[in-house]
Motif scaffolding. Structure first.
Motif, PDB file in Angstrom:
ATOM      1  N   LEU A   1      -5.410   8.734   4.579  1.00 61.78           N
ATOM      2  CA  LEU A   1      -5.613   8.538   3.330  1.00 61.78           C
ATOM      3  C   LEU A   1      -5.161   7.166   2.750  1.00 61.78           C
ATOM      4  CD1 LEU A   1      -6.471   9.760   0.356  1.00 61.78           C
ATOM      5  CD2 LEU A   1      -4.423  10.968   0.564  1.00 61.78           C
ATOM      6  N   GLY A   2      -3.805   6.803   3.324  1.00 65.36           N
ATOM      7  CA  GLY A   2      -3.502   5.561   2.811  1.00 65.36           C
ATOM      8  C   GLY A   2      -4.392   4.394   3.069  1.00 65.36           C
ATOM      9  N   ALA A   3      -4.779   4.194   4.153  1.00 63.73           N
ATOM     10  CA  ALA A   3      -5.912   3.227   4.540  1.00 63.73           C
ATOM     11  C   ALA A   3      -7.033   3.060   3.677  1.00 63.73           C
ATOM     12  CB  ALA A   3      -6.282   3.221   6.090  1.00 63.73           C
ATOM     13  N   ALA A   4      -7.593   4.457   3.229  1.00 64.99           N
ATOM     14  CA  ALA A   4      -8.873   4.595   2.438  1.00 64.99           C
ATOM     15  C   ALA A   4      -8.354   4.037   1.035  1.00 64.99           C
ATOM     16  CB  ALA A   4      -9.119   5.985   2.477  1.00 64.99           C
ATOM     17  N   SER A   5      -7.213   4.567   0.570  1.00 65.47           N
ATOM     18  CA  SER A   5      -6.889   3.885  -0.612  1.00 65.47           C
ATOM     19  C   SER A   5      -6.693   2.456  -0.731  1.00 65.47           C
ATOM     20  CB  SER A   5      -5.476   4.752  -1.082  1.00 65.47           C
ATOM     21  OG  SER A   5      -5.534   6.204  -1.182  1.00 65.47           O
ATOM     22  N   VAL A   6      -6.149   2.060   0.164  1.00 62.78           N
ATOM     23  CA  VAL A   6      -6.214   0.544   0.254  1.00 62.78           C
ATOM     24  C   VAL A   6      -7.470  -0.074   0.103  1.00 62.78           C
ATOM     25  CG1 VAL A   6      -5.483  -1.725   1.835  1.00 62.78           C
ATOM     26  CG2 VAL A   6      -3.926   0.449   1.844  1.00 62.78           C
ATOM     27  N   ARG A   7      -8.592   0.376   0.825  1.00 67.06           N
ATOM     28  CA  ARG A   7      -9.667  -0.283   0.966  1.00 67.06           C
ATOM     29  C   ARG A   7     -10.386   0.178  -0.503  1.00 67.06           C
ATOM     30  NH1 ARG A   7      -9.857   1.394   6.435  1.00 67.06           N
ATOM     31  NH2 ARG A   7     -10.121   3.425   5.939  1.00 67.06           N
ATOM     32  N   ARG A   8     -10.114   1.281  -1.155  1.00 70.44           N
ATOM     33  CA  ARG A   8     -10.711   1.571  -2.444  1.00 70.44           C
ATOM     34  C   ARG A   8     -10.298   0.610  -3.503  1.00 70.44           C
ATOM     35  NH1 ARG A   8     -14.241   5.151  -4.749  1.00 70.44           N
ATOM     36  NH2 ARG A   8     -14.690   6.231  -2.924  1.00 70.44           N
ATOM     37  N   PHE A   9      -8.999   0.383  -3.581  1.00 64.33           N
ATOM     38  CA  PHE A   9      -8.363  -0.478  -4.413  1.00 64.33           C
ATOM     39  C   PHE A   9      -8.753  -1.823  -4.418  1.00 64.33           C
ATOM     40  CE2 PHE A   9      -4.911   2.919  -4.969  1.00 64.33           C
ATOM     41  CZ  PHE A   9      -5.110   2.921  -6.358  1.00 64.33           C
ATOM     42  N   ALA A  10      -9.072  -2.325  -3.140  1.00 62.97           N
ATOM     43  CA  ALA A  10      -9.579  -3.606  -2.637  1.00 62.97           C
ATOM     44  C   ALA A  10     -10.733  -3.935  -3.007  1.00 62.97           C
ATOM     45  CB  ALA A  10      -9.234  -4.211  -1.293  1.00 62.97           C
ATOM     46  N   ALA A  11     -11.515  -2.895  -2.976  1.00 59.48           N
ATOM     47  CA  ALA A  11     -12.980  -2.882  -3.391  1.00 59.48           C
ATOM     48  C   ALA A  11     -13.157  -3.014  -4.770  1.00 59.48           C
ATOM     49  CB  ALA A  11     -13.925  -1.579  -2.861  1.00 59.48           C
ATOM     50  N   ALA A  12     -12.168  -2.656  -5.483  1.00 62.92           N
ATOM     51  CA  ALA A  12     -12.340  -2.726  -6.974  1.00 62.92           C
ATOM     52  C   ALA A  12     -11.502  -3.667  -7.508  1.00 62.92           C
ATOM     53  CB  ALA A  12     -11.644  -1.416  -7.726  1.00 62.92           C
ATOM     54  N   GLY A  13     -11.145  -4.717  -6.832  1.00 64.39           N
ATOM     55  CA  GLY A  13     -10.677  -6.150  -7.159  1.00 64.39           C
ATOM     56  C   GLY A  13      -8.938  -6.022  -7.104  1.00 64.39           C
ATOM     57  N   GLY A  14      -8.422  -5.009  -6.765  1.00 65.97           N
ATOM     58  CA  GLY A  14      -6.888  -4.881  -6.725  1.00 65.97           C
ATOM     59  C   GLY A  14      -6.338  -5.764  -5.500  1.00 65.97           C
ATOM     60  N   ARG A  15      -5.016  -6.204  -6.122  1.00 58.90           N
ATOM     61  CA  ARG A  15      -4.173  -6.789  -5.121  1.00 58.90           C
ATOM     62  C   ARG A  15      -3.308  -5.926  -4.433  1.00 58.90           C
ATOM     63  NH1 ARG A  15      -1.863 -11.681  -8.543  1.00 58.90           N
ATOM     64  NH2 ARG A  15      -1.707 -10.277  -9.857  1.00 58.90           N
ATOM     65  N   VAL A  16      -3.588  -5.458  -3.329  1.00 55.85           N
ATOM     66  CA  VAL A  16      -2.885  -4.355  -2.669  1.00 55.85           C
ATOM     67  C   VAL A  16      -1.980  -4.808  -1.652  1.00 55.85           C
ATOM     68  CG1 VAL A  16      -3.206  -2.043  -1.647  1.00 55.85           C
ATOM     69  CG2 VAL A  16      -5.227  -3.253  -2.714  1.00 55.85           C
ATOM     70  N   TYR A  17      -0.756  -3.948  -1.868  1.00 51.29           N
ATOM     71  CA  TYR A  17       0.337  -4.384  -1.013  1.00 51.29           C
ATOM     72  C   TYR A  17       0.430  -3.047  -0.046  1.00 51.29           C
ATOM     73  CZ  TYR A  17       5.035  -5.644   1.375  1.00 51.29           C
ATOM     74  OH  TYR A  17       5.744  -6.096   2.402  1.00 51.29           O
ATOM     75  N   ALA A  18       0.174  -3.007   1.213  1.00 54.11           N
ATOM     76  CA  ALA A  18       0.015  -1.786   2.190  1.00 54.11           C
ATOM     77  C   ALA A  18       1.458  -1.927   2.860  1.00 54.11           C
ATOM     78  CB  ALA A  18      -1.168  -1.906   3.162  1.00 54.11           C
ATOM     79  N   ALA A  19       1.916  -0.748   2.599  1.00 60.92           N
ATOM     80  CA  ALA A  19       3.036  -0.454   3.409  1.00 60.92           C
ATOM     81  C   ALA A  19       3.118   0.767   4.485  1.00 60.92           C
ATOM     82  CB  ALA A  19       4.375  -0.073   2.575  1.00 60.92           C
ATOM     83  N   ALA A  20       3.872   0.599   5.875  1.00 56.44           N
ATOM     84  CA  ALA A  20       3.694   1.575   6.656  1.00 56.44           C
ATOM     85  C   ALA A  20       4.681   0.761   7.643  1.00 56.44           C
ATOM     86  CB  ALA A  20       2.377   2.046   7.190  1.00 56.44           C
ATOM     87  N   ARG A  21       4.972   1.658   8.854  1.00 57.02           N
ATOM     88  CA  ARG A  21       5.889   1.238   9.910  1.00 57.02           C
ATOM     89  C   ARG A  21       4.996   0.218  10.901  1.00 57.02           C
ATOM     90  NH1 ARG A  21       8.046   6.704  12.327  1.00 57.02           N
ATOM     91  NH2 ARG A  21       5.943   7.231  12.020  1.00 57.02           N
ATOM     92  N   ASN A  22       3.687   0.671  11.124  1.00 51.69           N
ATOM     93  CA  ASN A  22       3.207  -0.029  12.086  1.00 51.69           C
ATOM     94  C   ASN A  22       2.349  -1.479  11.775  1.00 51.69           C
ATOM     95  OD1 ASN A  22       0.761  -0.832  14.224  1.00 51.69           O
ATOM     96  ND2 ASN A  22       1.239   1.211  14.898  1.00 51.69           N
ATOM     97  N   THR A  23       2.754  -2.324  11.961  1.00 55.34           N
ATOM     98  CA  THR A  23       2.154  -3.666  11.528  1.00 55.34           C
ATOM     99  C   THR A  23       0.849  -3.743  12.083  1.00 55.34           C
ATOM    100  OG1 THR A  23       3.435  -4.811  13.110  1.00 55.34           O
ATOM    101  CG2 THR A  23       4.258  -4.778  10.832  1.00 55.34           C
ATOM    102  N   GLU A  24       0.609  -3.509  13.373  1.00 50.22           N
ATOM    103  CA  GLU A  24      -0.667  -3.598  14.177  1.00 50.22           C
ATOM    104  C   GLU A  24      -2.159  -2.854  13.295  1.00 50.22           C
ATOM    105  OE1 GLU A  24      -0.715  -3.090  18.243  1.00 50.22           O
ATOM    106  OE2 GLU A  24       0.982  -4.502  18.626  1.00 50.22           O
ATOM    107  N   LEU A  25      -1.392  -1.399  12.898  1.00 50.67           N
ATOM    108  CA  LEU A  25      -2.541  -0.953  12.322  1.00 50.67           C
ATOM    109  C   LEU A  25      -2.701  -1.428  10.788  1.00 50.67           C
ATOM    110  CD1 LEU A  25      -1.784   2.750  13.294  1.00 50.67           C
ATOM    111  CD2 LEU A  25      -3.592   1.396  14.007  1.00 50.67           C
ATOM    112  N   LEU A  26      -1.566  -1.891  10.412  1.00 47.49           N
ATOM    113  CA  LEU A  26      -1.740  -2.433   8.814  1.00 47.49           C
ATOM    114  C   LEU A  26      -2.619  -3.759   9.046  1.00 47.49           C
ATOM    115  CD1 LEU A  26       1.973  -2.258   7.742  1.00 47.49           C
ATOM    116  CD2 LEU A  26      -0.177  -0.998   6.643  1.00 47.49           C
ATOM    117  N   ALA A  27      -2.332  -4.230  10.042  1.00 44.96           N
ATOM    118  CA  ALA A  27      -2.970  -5.822  10.282  1.00 44.96           C
ATOM    119  C   ALA A  27      -4.905  -5.246  10.280  1.00 44.96           C
ATOM    120  CB  ALA A  27      -2.737  -6.587  11.360  1.00 44.96           C
ATOM    121  N   GLU A  28      -5.294  -4.090  10.860  1.00 41.68           N
ATOM    122  CA  GLU A  28      -6.251  -4.008  11.007  1.00 41.68           C
ATOM    123  C   GLU A  28      -7.034  -3.457   9.742  1.00 41.68           C
ATOM    124  OE1 GLU A  28      -6.378  -0.861  13.985  1.00 41.68           O
ATOM    125  OE2 GLU A  28      -5.884  -1.949  15.690  1.00 41.68           O
ATOM    126  N   VAL A  29      -6.071  -2.522   8.910  1.00 38.95           N
ATOM    127  CA  VAL A  29      -6.420  -2.226   7.483  1.00 38.95           C
ATOM    128  C   VAL A  29      -6.850  -3.419   6.526  1.00 38.95           C
ATOM    129  CG1 VAL A  29      -5.884  -1.025   5.463  1.00 38.95           C
ATOM    130  CG2 VAL A  29      -5.372   0.184   7.560  1.00 38.95           C
TER     131      VAL A  29
END
Length: 258
Positions: free
Chosen positions: A26-54
């Motif tokens: 759900l976190g990754a889906a939310s990042v994509r949805r906000f970015a699709a609507a022009g938002g500037r998103v700061y994605a926070a989690a422990r795993n930087t490799e997965l964050l980079a993929e998102v």
């Protein structure tokens, strides 16, 4: 399955959004949805490799994604996540407190450490992120969307810490909604039912658990896609929900209606 976000590309233009637990589901889906609507998103989690993929999956979307490694079981890391979002984009307009995990455990076998960890991850992290974010949200007239669960409204077997924590998210939402009633800040909560996310494949049911009790929380319509819930989160965070404050909104395919 990843669904295509359907929002105007300017809904969140110029706005900064912090999403915790953003590396999958759900976190990754939310990042994509906000970015699709022009938002500037700061994605926070422990795993930087997965964050980079998102972040890479959002490269062709109108918005912008930055990310940082943060563990919300640490109050200092919660404050650092808020600081990271403000440093990246110069402001903070929306916080999505999504980080959490559901582990099934027989209550009499829960250790002190497991209880403390589950409460820190599923409840305390949301409090400390909100606490650090509120001064910024007061400046921007922003809002918080807390992610709870149907377990915030009903009981779940073998889930004492998770259920208690998610009930706490509802209480936190209501308390903040009243405390900030005389300000522009809005605070709302979504309570998702079962979603088709990576966590579903890693659920470990205790030996001897009654599967019928566990399945009492399952909707007859089956699992939702995470993007279905992300759409509701984005709505609550948008100006279209300007009159929605202190709401506790199930997104569960009708499960709690019965």
């Amino acid at each position: 399955m990843t669904l295509t976000p359907v929002l105007r590309p300017d809904v969140f233009a110029g706005r900064s959004i912090l999403v915790t637990g953003a590396s999958s589901g759900l976190g990754a889906a939310s990042v994509r949805r906000f970015a699709a609507a022009g938002g500037r998103v700061y994605a926070a989690a422990r795993n930087t490799e997965l964050l980079a993929e998102v972040a890479a999956s959002c490269a062709d979307l109108p918005g912008e994604v930055a990310f940082g490694s943060h563990d919300v079981t640490s109050a200092d890391d919660c404050r650092a996540a808020v600081a990271g979002a403000v440093a990246a984009f110069g402001r903070l307009d929306v916080v999505v407190n999504n980080a959490g995990r559901h582990d099934f455990r027989i209550t009499t076998e829960v250790t002190d450490e497991q209880w403390a960890h589950d409460v820190a991850l599923n409840l305390s992290g949301a409090f400390f992120v909100a606490q650090a974010a509120l001064p910024h949200l007061l400046e921007t007239g922003g809002n918080i969307v807390n992610v709870a669960s149907v377990a915030a409204i009903m009981g779940e077997a073998y889930s004492a810490a998770y259920t208690a924590s998610k009930h706490g998210i509802v209480g936190l939402t209501k308390a903040l909604a009243i405390e900030y009633l005389n300000t522009p800040v809005r605070v709302n909560c979504v309570c998702p039912g079962g979603m088709n996310t990576p966590q579903v494949t890693t659920i470990d049911v205790p030996e001897g658990a009654d599967w019928d009790l566990i399945m009492r929380v399952s909707a007859k319509r089956g699992l939702m896609e995470a993007d279905h819930v992300a759409a509701v989160i984005a709505f609550l965070a948008s100006d279209d929900a300007a009159a929605v404050h202190g709401s506790i909104l199930p997104v569960d395919q009708g499960h709690l209606a019965g």
